[in-house]
Design a protein around this motif. Structure first.
Motif, PDB file in Angstrom:
ATOM      1  N   UNK A 196      22.782  80.440  -3.731  1.00  0.00           N
ATOM      2  CA  UNK A 196      24.182  80.104  -4.093  1.00  0.00           C
ATOM      3  C   UNK A 196      25.145  79.319  -4.206  1.00  0.00           C
ATOM      4  N   UNK A 197      25.693  79.550  -2.677  1.00  0.00           N
ATOM      5  CA  UNK A 197      27.088  79.413  -1.716  1.00  0.00           C
ATOM      6  C   UNK A 197      26.679  77.928  -1.466  1.00  0.00           C
ATOM      7  N   UNK A 198      25.179  77.457  -1.553  1.00  0.00           N
ATOM      8  CA  UNK A 198      25.169  75.738  -1.455  1.00  0.00           C
ATOM      9  C   UNK A 198      25.808  75.147  -3.089  1.00  0.00           C
ATOM     10  N   UNK A 220      16.676  67.663   9.549  1.00  0.00           N
ATOM     11  CA  UNK A 220      17.874  67.654  10.133  1.00  0.00           C
ATOM     12  C   UNK A 220      19.214  68.791  10.379  1.00  0.00           C
ATOM     13  N   UNK A 221      19.470  68.779   8.450  1.00  0.00           N
ATOM     14  CA  UNK A 221      20.704  69.822   8.158  1.00  0.00           C
ATOM     15  C   UNK A 221      19.733  71.331   8.672  1.00  0.00           C
ATOM     16  N   UNK A 222      18.581  71.660   8.409  1.00  0.00           N
ATOM     17  CA  UNK A 222      18.311  73.416   8.982  1.00  0.00           C
ATOM     18  C   UNK A 222      18.554  72.885  10.325  1.00  0.00           C
ATOM     19  N   UNK A 223      18.396  72.450  11.022  1.00  0.00           N
ATOM     20  CA  UNK A 223      18.548  72.026  12.913  1.00  0.00           C
ATOM     21  C   UNK A 223      19.777  72.435  12.869  1.00  0.00           C
ATOM     22  N   UNK A 224      21.054  71.665  11.784  1.00  0.00           N
ATOM     23  CA  UNK A 224      22.604  71.463  11.843  1.00  0.00           C
ATOM     24  C   UNK A 224      23.357  73.188  12.391  1.00  0.00           C
ATOM     25  N   UNK A 236      20.997  75.869  11.760  1.00  0.00           N
ATOM     26  CA  UNK A 236      20.482  76.554  13.260  1.00  0.00           C
ATOM     27  C   UNK A 236      21.468  76.209  14.167  1.00  0.00           C
ATOM     28  N   UNK A 237      22.232  75.692  15.095  1.00  0.00           N
ATOM     29  CA  UNK A 237      22.821  75.402  16.401  1.00  0.00           C
ATOM     30  C   UNK A 237      23.902  75.882  16.083  1.00  0.00           C
ATOM     31  N   UNK A 238      24.479  76.294  14.898  1.00  0.00           N
ATOM     32  CA  UNK A 238      25.668  76.990  14.513  1.00  0.00           C
ATOM     33  C   UNK A 238      25.258  78.117  14.147  1.00  0.00           C
ATOM     34  N   UNK A 239      24.300  78.321  13.807  1.00  0.00           N
ATOM     35  CA  UNK A 239      23.812  79.854  13.392  1.00  0.00           C
ATOM     36  C   UNK A 239      24.922  80.195  11.217  1.00  0.00           C
ATOM     37  N   UNK A 240      24.597  79.095  10.749  1.00  0.00           N
ATOM     38  CA  UNK A 240      24.944  78.946   9.288  1.00  0.00           C
ATOM     39  C   UNK A 240      24.285  79.474   8.592  1.00  0.00           C
ATOM     40  N   UNK A 241      22.837  79.572   8.798  1.00  0.00           N
ATOM     41  CA  UNK A 241      21.672  80.000   7.512  1.00  0.00           C
ATOM     42  C   UNK A 241      22.211  80.700   6.722  1.00  0.00           C
TER      43      UNK A 241
END
Length: 122
Positions: free
Chosen positions: A28-30, A11-15, A17-22
């Protein structure tokens, strides 16, 4: 990754992806975002007494709940990026902790393992 974490990771991956946040979700950022969220969790308890921290009003408890979720979601996202099975990592760490903190040596003590090891080696 075990089921609840696997589903949340997907669900986090999809979230993202939908926002181009990957593009922003490097390990490091996470990890940095995780510490920010952990600090926000601490802020919920800032200036409370021990007793007050155990008896939160509805508004405070809701804020704590949200911050715990933020911390957990960033942790799941980070583990997913690094292909770490959180459940297995926790089980492995419990085994290490049992060796590091033998019940017969640390029962009732809040001291770090290095302190009691030094005392028993004298």
């Amino acid at each position: 990754m075990s089921n609840p974490f696997k589903h949340l990771n997907e669900a986090m991956e999809q979230f993202a992806k939908e926002r181009d946040w990957d593009q922003f979700h490097s390990p490091k950022n996470l990890a940095m975002a995780l510490t920010v969220e952990a600090a926000e969790l601490q802020e919920c308890f800032q200036w409370t007494t021990e007793a007050q921290s155990s008896e939160l009003d509805e508004e405070s408890l809701s804020a704590v709940r949200d911050e715990i979720a933020d911390v957990q979601l960033y942790l799941i996202r980070l583990a997913g990026k690094l292909n770490i099975d959180i459940e297995q990592a926790c089980q492995d760490k419990m085994v290490k902790n049992a060796k590091k903190y033998p019940a017969q040596e640390v029962k009732g003590s809040s001291r770090k393992y290095t302190h009691y090891r030094n005392e028993t080696n004298k």
